[in-house]
Design an enzyme around this catalytic site. Sequence first.
Site, PDB file in Angstrom:
ATOM      1  N   HIS A  75       5.245  21.762 -30.101  1.00 48.20           N
ATOM      2  CA  HIS A  75       5.220  22.792 -29.145  1.00 48.20           C
ATOM      3  C   HIS A  75       5.935  23.972 -29.666  1.00 48.20           C
ATOM      4  O   HIS A  75       6.522  23.830 -30.722  1.00 48.20           O
ATOM      5  CB  HIS A  75       5.944  22.014 -27.899  1.00 48.20           C
ATOM      6  CG  HIS A  75       7.488  22.082 -28.075  1.00 48.20           C
ATOM      7  ND1 HIS A  75       7.884  20.831 -28.691  1.00 48.20           N
ATOM      8  CD2 HIS A  75       8.613  22.899 -28.202  1.00 48.20           C
ATOM      9  CE1 HIS A  75       9.079  20.919 -28.902  1.00 48.20           C
ATOM     10  NE2 HIS A  75       9.611  22.168 -28.688  1.00 48.20           N
TER      11      HIS A  75
ATOM     12  N   HIS B  39       8.093  29.740 -33.789  1.00 47.28           N
ATOM     13  CA  HIS B  39       7.610  28.929 -34.973  1.00 47.28           C
ATOM     14  C   HIS B  39       7.417  27.448 -34.072  1.00 47.28           C
ATOM     15  O   HIS B  39       7.953  27.220 -33.041  1.00 47.28           O
ATOM     16  CB  HIS B  39       8.821  28.744 -35.853  1.00 47.28           C
ATOM     17  CG  HIS B  39       9.771  27.964 -35.517  1.00 47.28           C
ATOM     18  ND1 HIS B  39      10.949  28.450 -34.819  1.00 47.28           N
ATOM     19  CD2 HIS B  39      10.247  26.667 -35.532  1.00 47.28           C
ATOM     20  CE1 HIS B  39      11.971  27.689 -34.212  1.00 47.28           C
ATOM     21  NE2 HIS B  39      11.459  26.566 -34.938  1.00 47.28           N
TER      22      HIS B  39
END
Length: 184
Positions: free
Chosen positions: A37, A120
């Site tokens: 995620h 990220h």
Amino acid sequence: MIRLFAAIPLPGEVRERLTDIAIDTPVGRAVDADLVHLTLSFFGEVTEPQGADLHAALLEVKGAPFDLALSGLGVFGRTRPRIAYAAVLPSEPLMRLQAKVAQAGRAAGLELETRRFVPHVSLVRLSGHRAEAAPIADFVVEENDAFEESVEVTGFCLYRSTLHRDGPHYDRLHGYPLGAFREV
């Protein structure tokens, strides 16, 4: 107490592609595809009432759907790598959403990390492997252009993180759609 974070879930095919890259890394522990995620804000350990206040504050976060661009790989901890990740381009809609989610946490009375948000997607955890993590830098350079993907973001979620011996487990508690129509 419960550990909470807000994140953008990624489609299954993107998670699978990222996991395939992670499995090819020479060292470390690949993040399970179900756990992949983009974290918007980590809220840490909170009480149940604080969690309810946080949920109420997150319901107030407004925004329009947008495209998220993932491009290339990187590592945190250049000389002593900790995490290998898929880079996310910091677009204005993404940065605005992250700021609103963090503000919702503060409005709920939570103290958040003061670290700058670097978008990220974590792929490989290198803790416990740091001594032999030097090859990860070579791998990232070699594979840097191997991943490019665009994902439509239509909402974000609140997750509970439970730590186990085999790594963290995440449970989706609430979803918060972006756009004109909102579920409560």
